[in-house]
Motif scaffolding. Structure first.
Motif, PDB file in Angstrom:
ATOM      1  N   SER A  23      -6.153  12.623   1.221  1.00 48.96           N
ATOM      2  CA  SER A  23      -6.447  12.132   2.568  1.00 48.96           C
ATOM      3  C   SER A  23      -6.082  13.154   3.631  1.00 48.96           C
ATOM      4  O   SER A  23      -6.663  13.166   4.717  1.00 48.96           O
ATOM      5  CB  SER A  23      -5.669  10.845   2.831  1.00 48.96           C
ATOM      6  OG  SER A  23      -5.720   9.976   1.739  1.00 48.96           O
ATOM      7  N   LEU A  42      -4.115   0.514   7.557  1.00 46.38           N
ATOM      8  CA  LEU A  42      -2.973  -0.090   6.867  1.00 46.38           C
ATOM      9  C   LEU A  42      -2.409  -1.238   7.704  1.00 46.38           C
ATOM     10  O   LEU A  42      -2.390  -1.166   8.912  1.00 46.38           O
ATOM     11  CB  LEU A  42      -1.868   0.939   6.632  1.00 46.38           C
ATOM     12  CG  LEU A  42      -2.213   2.105   5.696  1.00 46.38           C
ATOM     13  CD1 LEU A  42      -1.023   3.007   5.546  1.00 46.38           C
ATOM     14  CD2 LEU A  42      -2.655   1.582   4.338  1.00 46.38           C
ATOM     15  N   LEU A  68      -5.756   6.001   8.178  1.00 48.27           N
ATOM     16  CA  LEU A  68      -6.056   4.972   7.181  1.00 48.27           C
ATOM     17  C   LEU A  68      -5.814   3.585   7.791  1.00 48.27           C
ATOM     18  O   LEU A  68      -4.981   3.422   8.674  1.00 48.27           O
ATOM     19  CB  LEU A  68      -5.179   5.159   5.953  1.00 48.27           C
ATOM     20  CG  LEU A  68      -5.301   6.507   5.234  1.00 48.27           C
ATOM     21  CD1 LEU A  68      -4.235   6.631   4.153  1.00 48.27           C
ATOM     22  CD2 LEU A  68      -6.703   6.662   4.641  1.00 48.27           C
ATOM     23  N   ASN A 117       1.030   7.650   6.963  1.00 47.98           N
ATOM     24  CA  ASN A 117      -0.243   7.516   7.659  1.00 47.98           C
ATOM     25  C   ASN A 117      -0.117   7.942   9.119  1.00 47.98           C
ATOM     26  O   ASN A 117      -0.987   8.653   9.657  1.00 47.98           O
ATOM     27  CB  ASN A 117      -0.710   6.063   7.574  1.00 47.98           C
ATOM     28  CG  ASN A 117      -2.106   5.864   8.115  1.00 47.98           C
ATOM     29  OD1 ASN A 117      -3.000   6.672   7.895  1.00 47.98           O
ATOM     30  ND2 ASN A 117      -2.303   4.769   8.839  1.00 47.98           N
ATOM     31  N   ALA A 143       0.833  -1.203   0.000  1.00 51.71           N
ATOM     32  CA  ALA A 143       0.000   0.000   0.000  1.00 51.71           C
ATOM     33  C   ALA A 143       0.865   1.249   0.000  1.00 51.71           C
ATOM     34  O   ALA A 143       1.795   1.383   0.789  1.00 51.71           O
ATOM     35  CB  ALA A 143      -0.904  -0.012   1.229  1.00 51.71           C
ATOM     36  N   VAL A 154       0.915   5.264   0.436  1.00 50.21           N
ATOM     37  CA  VAL A 154       0.335   6.541   0.847  1.00 50.21           C
ATOM     38  C   VAL A 154       1.296   7.617   0.348  1.00 50.21           C
ATOM     39  O   VAL A 154       2.368   7.808   0.911  1.00 50.21           O
ATOM     40  CB  VAL A 154       0.150   6.624   2.377  1.00 50.21           C
ATOM     41  CG1 VAL A 154      -0.456   7.968   2.751  1.00 50.21           C
ATOM     42  CG2 VAL A 154      -0.735   5.492   2.870  1.00 50.21           C
ATOM     43  N   VAL A 171      -3.340   4.169  -1.773  1.00 52.41           N
ATOM     44  CA  VAL A 171      -4.487   4.092  -0.864  1.00 52.41           C
ATOM     45  C   VAL A 171      -4.727   5.401  -0.134  1.00 52.41           C
ATOM     46  O   VAL A 171      -5.692   5.533   0.615  1.00 52.41           O
ATOM     47  CB  VAL A 171      -4.303   2.945   0.162  1.00 52.41           C
ATOM     48  CG1 VAL A 171      -4.193   1.608  -0.554  1.00 52.41           C
ATOM     49  CG2 VAL A 171      -3.085   3.192   1.049  1.00 52.41           C
ATOM     50  N   ARG A 218      -4.977   9.794 -10.433  1.00 50.85           N
ATOM     51  CA  ARG A 218      -5.244   8.351 -10.387  1.00 50.85           C
ATOM     52  C   ARG A 218      -4.814   7.665 -11.685  1.00 50.85           C
ATOM     53  O   ARG A 218      -4.284   6.548 -11.660  1.00 50.85           O
ATOM     54  CB  ARG A 218      -6.728   8.116 -10.106  1.00 50.85           C
ATOM     55  CG  ARG A 218      -7.107   8.371  -8.647  1.00 50.85           C
ATOM     56  CD  ARG A 218      -8.472   7.778  -8.326  1.00 50.85           C
ATOM     57  NE  ARG A 218      -8.673   7.668  -6.899  1.00 50.85           N
ATOM     58  CZ  ARG A 218      -9.628   8.285  -6.219  1.00 50.85           C
ATOM     59  NH1 ARG A 218     -10.476   9.080  -6.862  1.00 50.85           N
ATOM     60  NH2 ARG A 218      -9.755   8.122  -4.921  1.00 50.85           N
ATOM     61  N   HIS A 232      -0.142   0.972  -6.024  1.00 46.75           N
ATOM     62  CA  HIS A 232      -1.290   0.686  -5.162  1.00 46.75           C
ATOM     63  C   HIS A 232      -1.514   1.851  -4.184  1.00 46.75           C
ATOM     64  O   HIS A 232      -1.262   1.742  -2.975  1.00 46.75           O
ATOM     65  CB  HIS A 232      -1.034  -0.622  -4.421  1.00 46.75           C
ATOM     66  CG  HIS A 232      -2.152  -1.076  -3.541  1.00 46.75           C
ATOM     67  ND1 HIS A 232      -3.483  -0.895  -3.862  1.00 46.75           N
ATOM     68  CD2 HIS A 232      -2.134  -1.717  -2.334  1.00 46.75           C
ATOM     69  CE1 HIS A 232      -4.228  -1.386  -2.901  1.00 46.75           C
ATOM     70  NE2 HIS A 232      -3.441  -1.883  -1.960  1.00 46.75           N
TER      71      HIS A 232
END
Length: 301
Positions: free
Chosen positions: A90, A301, A299, A292, A4, A6, A58, A49, A56
């Motif tokens: 985010s 994770l 998030l 994060n 993932a 971020v 997130v 995006r 990946h």
């Protein structure tokens, strides 16, 4: 990449919505980054995006995109609406001029938005005017230091974009405020054309890395050299990781700005290859968990 991601540093803009002096023609090569004509067009969440489809993603942190100071709060308000509709960004790092005696009012208004996590004011000053982003070194002003100290009152972090020659003085100020998390942008932006540029960067980063509330972004490789190669930037990336450890480093794309210097895949592949020998936990920290945690994104994770 299945880990993932971020993304700790992105920019979005719709050029007809706010004033962006640095993205407004005419363009030339005279500024610190050369011509920015290649990115002077709208860059939306959909664009982001599409660009990052192979990674990946997130979550992502939006860092002030150089809108005119009078649009600082309007940028935050717009981004909150974008996030409500699109799920990104985010977290938001807004702009505030910390040298403004009335900056407290702006900090309070920024902090009232649910996704705002901190402030960035670019403070890169260099004796060579071509290198400087600012007319003088704000970080040596008492008023700027007072404004910086107000960040804690509103629970805000500070994204630090400076040059290595400013780091020793900043380290003393940052040490006095352990309740203000600091995130160094773009590897600390070593100036390779300076006589002692690498040593200045190394000594400055060591002073900042000694403070446990300071982290660093692995990003902005084109600020080291516009024609960067993996071999040229790898020593800087590895030394930063060695100084800060894998729990205080964050991978970031810095799109679309870093697209001025290379395709995004080249950056992410560089960070991925660099960390190939690390443990899975270390890689998860670098690519997502640190951002994060440090930006308090919440998030899963």
């Amino acid at each position: 990449m299945t880990i993932a991601f971020v993304d700790a540093h992105i920019h979005l803009w719709e050029l007809a919505r706010l004033d962006y002096p640095w993205l407004t023609p005419p363009f030339d090569e005279s500024g610190p980054n050369g011509s920015v004509a290649g990115i002077a067009r709208d860059f939306t969440v959909a664009d982001y995006r599409a660009l990052m489809a192979d990674w990946h993603v997130v979550g992502a942190v939006h860092v002030d995109a150089g809108a005119a100071p009078h649009h600082a709060l309007a940028e935050t308000e717009w981004l909150e609406g974008v996030a409500d509709a699109e799920g990104l960004p985010s977290g938001i790092i807004g702009f505030a001029a910390l040298n403004d005696p009335s900056v407290g009012r702006l900090l309070e208004r920024h902090a009232a938005y649910p996704r705002v996590r901190g402030i960035r004011q670019i403070v890169n000053w260099h004796p060579d005017p071509v290198r400087s982003y600012t007319p003088r070194d704000f970080t040596t002003d008492e008023q700027w230091a007072k404004g910086y100290g107000l960040l804690a009152r509103y629970g805000l972090s500070f994204d630090l974009q400076c040059y290595p020659g400013q780091m020793a003085g900043l380290a003393r100020l940052i040490e006095r405020h352990p309740d203000i998390p600091v995130i160094i942008n773009h590897l600390g932006m070593p100036v390779l054309t300076d006589l002692d540029g690498i040593d200045d960067w190394r000594h400055g980063l060591r002073a900042l890395a000694a403070l446990p509330h300071v982290a660093i972004k692995l990003s902005g490789l084109g600020f080291i050299a516009r024609d960067w190669t993996i071999g040229r930037v790898r020593p800087f990336l590895m030394e930063a990781i060695e100084l800060f450890g894998t729990t205080r480093c964050m991978v970031a794309s810095d799109v679309p700005t870093d697209l001025l210097f290379a395709p995004v895949g080249r950056y992410i592949e560089t960070y991925r290859d660099l960390s190939a020998g690390f443990s899975e936990d270390e890689r998860r920290d670098l690519f997502g968990r640190n951002a994060n945690r440090i930006y308090r994104l919440g998030l899963d994770l």
